[in-house]
Every structure is written in structure tokens, then in C-alpha cells.
Design a protein around this motif. Structure first.
Motif, mmCIF file in Angstrom:
data_model
loop_
_atom_site.group_PDB
_atom_site.id
_atom_site.type_symbol
_atom_site.label_atom_id
_atom_site.label_comp_id
_atom_site.label_asym_id
_atom_site.label_seq_id
_atom_site.Cartn_x
_atom_site.Cartn_y
_atom_site.Cartn_z
ATOM 1 N N THR A 57 124.508 62.121 14.327
ATOM 2 C CA THR A 57 124.939 63.430 13.891
ATOM 3 C C THR A 57 124.368 64.505 12.747
ATOM 4 N N MET A 58 124.347 65.624 12.986
ATOM 5 C CA MET A 58 123.500 66.276 12.500
ATOM 6 C C MET A 58 124.327 67.018 11.113
ATOM 7 N N GLY A 59 123.837 67.432 10.169
ATOM 8 C CA GLY A 59 124.532 68.289 9.089
ATOM 9 C C GLY A 59 124.746 69.672 9.615
ATOM 10 N N ARG A 76 116.633 75.769 16.086
ATOM 11 C CA ARG A 76 117.428 74.503 16.640
ATOM 12 C C ARG A 76 116.636 73.490 17.235
ATOM 13 N N TRP A 77 115.568 73.008 16.342
ATOM 14 C CA TRP A 77 114.823 71.939 16.941
ATOM 15 C C TRP A 77 115.318 70.580 17.248
ATOM 16 N N LYS A 78 116.391 70.355 16.351
ATOM 17 C CA LYS A 78 117.016 69.138 16.351
ATOM 18 C C LYS A 78 118.714 69.360 16.875
ATOM 19 N N ILE A 79 119.073 68.259 17.284
ATOM 20 C CA ILE A 79 120.456 68.114 18.024
ATOM 21 C C ILE A 79 121.172 66.830 17.430
ATOM 22 N N ASP A 80 122.383 66.733 17.887
ATOM 23 C CA ASP A 80 123.331 65.577 17.703
ATOM 24 C C ASP A 80 122.931 64.736 18.713
ATOM 25 N N ASP A 81 122.689 63.417 18.430
ATOM 26 C CA ASP A 81 122.465 62.464 19.285
ATOM 27 C C ASP A 81 123.597 61.104 19.345
ATOM 28 N N PRO A 111 120.570 71.953 7.677
ATOM 29 C CA PRO A 111 119.938 72.060 9.228
ATOM 30 C C PRO A 111 118.829 70.745 8.847
ATOM 31 N N ASP A 112 118.194 70.343 7.874
ATOM 32 C CA ASP A 112 117.461 69.441 7.770
ATOM 33 C C ASP A 112 117.777 67.959 7.495
ATOM 34 N N ILE A 113 119.049 67.595 7.456
ATOM 35 C CA ILE A 113 119.955 66.537 7.269
ATOM 36 C C ILE A 113 120.315 65.916 8.741
ATOM 37 N N GLY A 114 119.836 64.838 8.901
ATOM 38 C CA GLY A 114 120.426 63.979 10.348
ATOM 39 C C GLY A 114 119.911 64.662 11.645
ATOM 40 N N GLY A 115 120.514 64.244 12.598
ATOM 41 C CA GLY A 115 120.321 64.552 14.172
ATOM 42 C C GLY A 115 119.047 64.118 14.586
ATOM 43 N N VAL A 116 118.599 64.534 15.959
ATOM 44 C CA VAL A 116 117.205 63.823 16.367
ATOM 45 C C VAL A 116 116.509 65.334 17.003
ATOM 46 N N LEU A 117 115.402 64.899 17.255
ATOM 47 C CA LEU A 117 114.288 66.095 17.861
ATOM 48 C C LEU A 117 114.659 66.185 19.016
ATOM 49 N N SER A 118 114.981 67.395 19.380
ATOM 50 C CA SER A 118 115.374 67.820 20.729
ATOM 51 C C SER A 118 114.303 67.778 21.712
#
Length: 663
Positions: free
Chosen positions: A339-341, A324-329, A347-354
């Protein structure tokens, strides 16, 4: 129905056998371990057809451990038996062909077998899968190029005239750090109606190259088509002489399309070792199909020119449901749509790097840059941090970044670069719509500015037929002395192979060179293969990958790229000497070579004069032209010896005057 035949044979791997079931003629199947760590390994599968006819392949391998990733094949596993069969694009294997784009990773406590080296036939290149959904840049807020092509009739492949080979312009070596970047807009030059001044002393910016991307695309399997395609794109004497290849860093991890670039253990987490400085060194699978396609392309392109260089762009940081390197932001001021997929399936669609994984991402980018040449066979010219951080599609790998997030991440990148001895120049932000807003705060910070070498931008507009109007002077980028690369532009509209479309892109290159003063220009895709072609690529292939449509945009770009070689400089000159006529002037600082690109976008013929200033005389001048009936075609010589030479420009044409002058 063919009678099934079963063949058991020894593999070129110590102690291994495989049983192959095939519906027509037996083929051979083997694998080679590419990377191995405590708890797992990744391998490339080789499928060989020694027969005189094409076959639909499938078979089994005996492998240690539990397979957790397979690419470019359908698979199942029962105990140590791994069953493989082709996917739609590679299930039919041509006569006497080899397929090496299939691979897998497995978790295993037992050591993976080490294959014994055996000779193998040269593989026939195979097309890479077209991802579904097919990604494409989309300008926000206006509709953008959609690589999923819009249905349109496939143009009959009409080969453009092959230009007579001519000596390529001499490359001008540019030492690292010696790239010229103007810090103030050029003064306007006016020498009279219809006059273009050629003054070798009025130097503006260094040109580092022209190119495009091969992301998600594979070379055609037909050998003749492949050879013709590569020659068209990269030969500086018989093609358009491109020198830059933009490849994708394969961090995709959806359940449908898993690049399997980041090695994982049996629990599904990324594997790494800690170095003496406390930084993580991640295990990377360099046998990934997209990287292997890039490696093959580079080797073929480099056979035409020593100027070929590559740079890499990630469409997303690594991410999976366990690490879970990416999160919703969306709650943190991210208006792009953070918002992440679905974390399990996309898991590769959307979100931001935590922020908790800033150092992890910095370390893996450093690992990629540090190990690139050893694994790919050529040096990495630059590396980007993110593709289009201000556009967040829901259909393909992506991630959004704000300017504050870029600024917060860069110190972690600096630590990784220092700890791992990486000196690769960094590109950022590669955002939409020709601006540097996302990186400007970092450039204005004296501690962060040195960490970004190149400002990358994309160029999309609500009306792509006038996209050249979006080129502009980026004050922050230029005032900080940063190189400016336009790394992507195209249109998702149905293909138009005509000179009308070609002139749009010629004017776009012209505006980028003279108004924005870019150092490099890249189209989006170099080529695509589809039954419904679009303007998304320079060259279009039919769905079978056997026929080439040589669009005029290929050749109007070539009016620049064949003659203006890496290390050449642009000279300040008149940019529009007549209505509907556009001009730009270049020279080789290592010699007296010059190139003048003249675009007549009007419906009537025009006449301009080249006026030499600051030198004695033109020594030689030759013309090359693209029009409705010409494609980078030699168009005769001009009078030399005088300081003034007249050039006739047919309606709707691009002419390059290439030659030398006497100092």
C-alpha cells in the motif's frame, strides 16, 4: 532587535539584480542555472557571508517563471521575486562562509538567464538536513536500526590515539571481470590447537573494499572537524582506509522533503527527450544537495587514496501524483505491504513500481549511470535497483519488490543498458536478513542471470549483539559465480563506544569474510550528528558537528580495511584456532604482502602461532592492535625468517599482523 538593512546589488548573472533583506549584516545572494529544457530549468543558489561575524540569512532573487521546487530553504514567490531564508540546520551562516546547498526548479517559457562566471570563495561545507522522519533500515520481522537516534547521553569525545603513519599496503589492481568468487564452501583446515596456517596458494575470494553510506548526511561545517572526520575514515596511513562510498539516488518527492532530482514541466510531469531508439532521456538535476555532498566527500576522500570508489542505491523509484510510476500492490500477492502513501504528500513512500513504467525506470537508471562520472567527477562502480525491497516502512521513501517483479523488470533494464551504452554492474536485491531469495529466480534464468553482476544483502537480526551468526553461504549466488556484497549493517541501539561493541562488529566482518565469503563489506552510516547518538554510524558527532566520538567499532573495522586493500584475496585458513579466538588471512596477489586479522573475544589473553606453508619464510611481520586502550596502534614487530611465528593476543582485542613473506 537589529535594525533591518536593505541592500540592492548586481548579481554575477547577466541582467539580474537581487534585493537582500537581512537582520544583521548584508550577505550576497546569486544563482546559477545547472540544467535547462523547453519549459523549465533548475538552479543552485549561492549565499555568501563576507563578514567577520556569523549571520542569520534571508533575501530575494529575481527569477523567470514559476518556482515549483526549492530545497534546503524556506521560500515564497510573488511575481518574479523569490524570497528565501534558511532552514533550521543552515539558517546561521558562519563568518566568511559560503552556502551552496540551496537550489530551486522553475517552470518557464522564457529562457533562464545564463550566469556569467565569477570567482567565488571556497565554500565552507555545510551540514545536510536530517530528514524527518529519519530513515533507518529495520529488519523484518524484528525491530531494526532506527536512524532517529534513541536518547542517550552524548559521550565525551575522546580522541583515540593517532597511529603512527606507516606505508599503506600496496593495492592489487583487479581488472573488470577478474573478481574471484568461490562456487563451493571452503574445505576445513586444521593444523593443530592455536595454529593459523598462511598458505599463499589457498586463494578464496577477491576483496573489493570496505565502506559505508553518506545518505542524508552532510559533512560538518567546522573545517577542523571535517578534516579530522575524512582522515579517520579514508586515510590508509592515519585512519581506517575505507574505499567504498554508498550514496543515495535522490528520488524523494514528498511535500516536506523534495529532492527535485527529476525535472518537471509546469504541469508537474517529468520532462525528457526521446532518443533515436525510442528511449526516454530524462532531465536530471545533478545540483541536488545530497549528490553535491557526495561529490564533495568523494573529492576529499580521494585526496587520501586512489582506491576510493562509489556505488549508488535508490530507496524508491520516482513517483508523483501526475506521472504515478508506483501503484498499490496489496492485491497481487505482495505480502510486504504494497500500500502506497498519500500520492499527493508522500508519493515516495510505499507501493511498487507499475509494470507500465518498467521501461521508464530502467531508462532513468541508465541516464543516471551514463551521466554519473561527467557530473560527479568519478566513475560509478555499481548501481542498485532498490534498497530493502522486502521491508516497507511508512516513515521514509521506500518501495517493495517480489522476486517475480525483479524478474519481470530486468529485460527492460537490459534494453536501456544496451540502447544507452551503459556497462555499469547491477546490484540486487539489497534485501534484509542476509539472503538472496528475491533474486534467486532471476539468477536461475539463463537469460536474466547475466544482467545481475552483484548480489547485495543487508544484515539485521533480532539480537544485533550476535548479528555475526546470520552470515551464511548463499548457494544460488555462489553457484552462479556472482559477487556478494554486504552493503549495510548497524544497530539502532544507544551508542556504545567501547571495545565490547567493537568486538561485535569485528566478529561480523570475520563471519562475512570466512562463512559467507563476501567480496565487499559496508557499514550503514559513515557518520551521523546527533545529541542522542546510536550505533547506526561508525563515527558519532555532537549535534553542532564540532566534536567527534571515535567509537571502537571504527577501529575494529579498520583492523581489516586499512590492510586488506581492493584487489587483495582471502586465503583459506583456520577460522577459530582457539576458543573465542577468530582468524582470517589475506594477501596481495601482486606482491608477497600478507595480513592476518586475529580477534580475541575472550576475557583472557591468548597465544597463537602463524605457520607459513607453501613459501620459504616470513620476511617481516608488524602488529597493529585495537583494544580498550589502543586504537589501531602499532604494537611492535614479530620475529621473521622462520616459517612459524608466535603472536600474543590480549583479552578483548583485535590484532592485525601485516608483513611480507619470501616465496
Amino acid at each position: 532587535m537589529h535594525q533591518l538593512k536593505r541592500l540592492t546589488f548586481g548579481l554575477a548573472l547577466a541582467g539580474l539584480t537581487a534585493t537582500l533583506t537581512h537582520a544583521a549584516t548584508p550577505v550576497s545572494l546569486s544563482y546559477k542555472v545547472n540544467s535547462q529544457w523547453n519549459g523549465g530549468y533548475c538552479a543552485t543558489v549561492k549565499v555568501q557571508n563576507p563578514n567577520a561575524t556569523a549571520v542569520v540569512w534571508n533575501g530575494t532573487l529575481t527569477v523567470p517563471g514559476t518556482v515549483n521546487n526549492v530545497w534546503n530553504a524556506v521560500y515564497s514567490q510573488s511575481g518574479s521575486t523569490l524570497s528565501l531564508s534558511g532552514v533550521e540546520w543552515n539558517k546561521t551562516l558562519a563568518a566568511q562562509a559560503t552556502l551552496e546547498s540551496v537550489g530551486f526548479c522553475a517552470a518557464s517559457t522564457a529562457p533562464a538567464p545564463t550566469p556569467a562566471p565569477t570567482p567565488a570563495p571556497t565554500p565552507a561545507p555545510t551540514p545536510a538536513p536530517t530528514p524527518a522522519p529519519t530513515p533507518a533500515p529495520t529488519p523484518a520481522p524484528t525491530p531494526a536500526p532506527t536512524p532517529a537516534p534513541t536518547p542517550a547521553p552524548t559521550p565525551a569525545p575522546t580522541p583515540a590515539p593517532t597511529p603512527a603513519p606507516t606505508p599503506a599496503p600496496t593495492p592489487a589492481p583487479t581488472p573488470s571481470g577478474a573478481v574471484l568468487v568461490p562456487t563451493a564452501p571452503p574445505p576445513v583446515i586444521t593444523s593443530g590447537t592455536g595454529v593459523v596456517t598462511v598458505n599463499p596458494t589457498l586463494v578464496r575470494q577477491t576483496i573489493e573494499g570496505f565502506g559505508g553510506s553518506n545518505a542524508w548526511t552532510g559533512l560538518p561545517s567546522d573545517v577542523t572537524t571535517r578534516a579530522r572526520l575524512v582522515k579517520l575514515l579514508f586515510s590508509p596511513t592515519e585512519g581506517i582506509g575505507l574505499t567504498l562510498i554508498r550514496n543515495r539516488i535522490p528520488f524523494r518527492e514528498s511535500t516536506t522533503y523534495n529532492d527535485a532530482f527529476m525535472a518537471k514541466d509546469s504541469s508537474g510531469r517529468y520532462t525528457y527527450t526521446l532518443d533515436s531508439t525510442g528511449h526516454k532521456s530524462f532531465n536530471l538535476n545533478w545540483s541536488n544537495w545530497d549528490l553535491q555532498n557526495t561529490k564533495t566527500l568523494y573529492g576529499l576522500a580521494a585526496s587520501y587514496s586512489s582506491d576510493i570508489r562509489g556505488f549508488s542505491t535508490p530507496w524508491t523509484p520516482p513517483n508523483n501524483q501526475y506521472d504515478r510510476w508506483k501503484i498499490d500492490d496489496a492485491a497481487n500477492g505482495n505480502t510486504i505491504g504494497g500500500t502506497m502513501g498519500n500520492i499527493t504528500t508522500w508519493p515516495d513512500i510505499g507501493g511498487v513500481l507499475s509494470p507500465t513504467h518498467y521501461q521508464d525506470y530502467a531508462d532513468v537508471l541508465a541516464d543516471y549511470a551514463r551521466n554519473f562520472k561527467a557530473n560527479m567527477g568519478y566513475p560509478l562502480m555499481a548501481i542498485s535497483l532498490q534498497n530493502e525491497p522486502n521491508y516497507l516502512p511508512k516513515t521514509y521513501e521506500s518501495a517493495s519488490w517480489t522476486s517475480a517483479q525483479f524478474s519481470a523488470f530486468l529485460p527492460s533494464l537490459s534494453k536501456a543498458w544496451t540502447a544507452k551504452g551503459v556497462a555499469t554492474p547491477v546490484i540486487a536485491p539489497e534485501g534484509m536478513n542476509f539472503n538472496d531469495d528475491l533474486i534467486a529466480p532471476a539468477l536461475n534464468d539463463s537469460t536474466l542471470a547475466p544482467l545481475v553482476s552483484i548480489v547485495g544483502t543487508h544484515q539485521y537480526a533480532s539480537d544485533m549483539n550476535t548479528v555475526y551468526n546470520t552470515a551464511k553461504w548463499l548457494t544460488t549466488t555462489k553457484s552462479k559465480g556472482k559477487r556478494l556484497w554486504m552493503t549495510e549493517v548497524s544497530s539502532g541501539a544507544s551508542n556504545d563506544a567501547s571495545i565490547t561493541d567493537g568486538l561485535v562488529w569485528a566478529r561480523t566482518v570475520h563471519a562475512d569474510m570466512t562463512t559467507a565469503e563476501v567480496n565487499a563489506f559496508c557499514y550503514w552510516w559513515l557518520w551521523t550528528s546527533s545529541s542522542s547518538p546510536t550505533k547506526g554510524s561508525l563515527v558519532n558527532l555532537n549535534a553542532a558537528g564540532t566534536q567527534i566520538t571515535e567509537n571502537k567499532r571504527l577501529y575494529t573495522l579498520g583492523q581489516f580495511s586499512r590492510f586488506v586493500r581492493p584487489g587483495w584475496v582471502r586465503l583459506n585458513a583456520e577460522t577459530s584456532p582457539l576458543t573465542n579466538v577468530y582468524s582470517s588471512v589475506y594477501r596481495n596477489p601482486a606482491s608477497q604482502e600478507i595480513a592476518v586479522v586475529l580477534i580475541n573475544a575472550g576475557s583472557s589473553a591468548a597465544q597463537v602461532s602463524l605457520k607459513l606453508s607453501g613459501a620459504t619464510a616470513f620476511a617481516s611481520l608488524a602488529q597493529w592492535r585495537t583494544s580498550a586502550t589502543e586504537s589501531l596502534t602499532a604494537a611492535g614487530s614479530l620475529s621473521a625468517g622462520a616459517t612459524l611465528s608466535s603472536v600474543s593476543l590480549p583479552a578483548a582485542s583485535v590484532t592485525t599482523v601485516y608483513g611480507t613473506y619470501t616465496p
